[in-house]
Design a protein around this motif. Sequence first.
Motif: not given
Length: 331
Positions: A196, A213, A67, A63, A123, A119, A115, A69, A217, A220
């Motif tokens: 990603f 997104p 992405i 993550s 983030t 998301m 998420a 995060v 996201r 992921n």
Amino acid sequence: MNSFKTLYTKANRPLQKVGLSPISVVAFILVSLFPLISPNEYYTRLGVTCMLWGTLAMGFDFSIGYINVSNWGYAALMGSGAYVSALLNRYFDLSPWLGFIAGAAVAALLGLLIALLTMKMDTMFAALLAWFVGIVLQNIIAATPEITRGSMGLNVKVLFAGGQSGKYYFYTMFAICLVTFCILRIIVNSKYGLSFRALGQDIEAAKAVGISPLKYRTLNFVISCAIAGIVGAFYGHYVGVLAPTTLGTKNVVQILVLAYIGGRGSIWGPLLAGFILMPIFESMNNLVEIKYIIYGAVLVISMIFFPGGICKLPTKVKELWEHRSSNAARS
């Protein structure tokens, strides 16, 4: 030299389909042989610890490295997997092996909830909500001693009994580690991995080419959380006792250190960092709280002076070699 490169390329192509490379195959084979040459049970279990935290660091890196995060509730998701498997076994006599699946599923559902709520936004909101969920879960466990035994600690059925059970735990964790590594490498080398990376580098540019997104996201994040859940379930049945502190932020710090020192966005770097750093971390257990200050200091120093982490070492060495070769050619 050219023949070696050709041979490596031919061997690499079929292995890439399962997320491996010739180097990673050799590395995993060497790791699998460790219990056979380990001098005693302590070192075998230290190997289990290295793989356990290295696998968590891989999931965390999936993550933060792709992405962008940072899951500050990752230890809580690990702990939720551990408690779910332990409680299902305690009250419903569910096999710990099925508890692994249940732990992964619950952690994935929690990740999905986080998420879906965050998301679409920055983030940082996902990081903060995950941290908040972790605090809530920790307090729920502490406040329900009639179910979880709270701060007294929950006794958990171990997977394997006996004084020489370390090798069985080792190979169980080895299987989890290997499968996790392969799955993550397959994903990051696919079109999903490209999406990603695009979101992690420039979300507006990614949206401009049609990458959602929320969709990518969320996918992921859920996979990352599922990894925490299954490793957490193993952890509970490995150590044999759980407490609310298992879900604490201190464990996130340890995972974060491994991920950053290993190198963000590499998968293999955090795993390698687990094998390098966990023996050092384990030797500092007698320092109690001071060791977390050391973790933080190591993390800060690494981010300032060597932000690329271990995974960038081959590139650095190659650049130095090419620079020296070019200077030698000029002279």
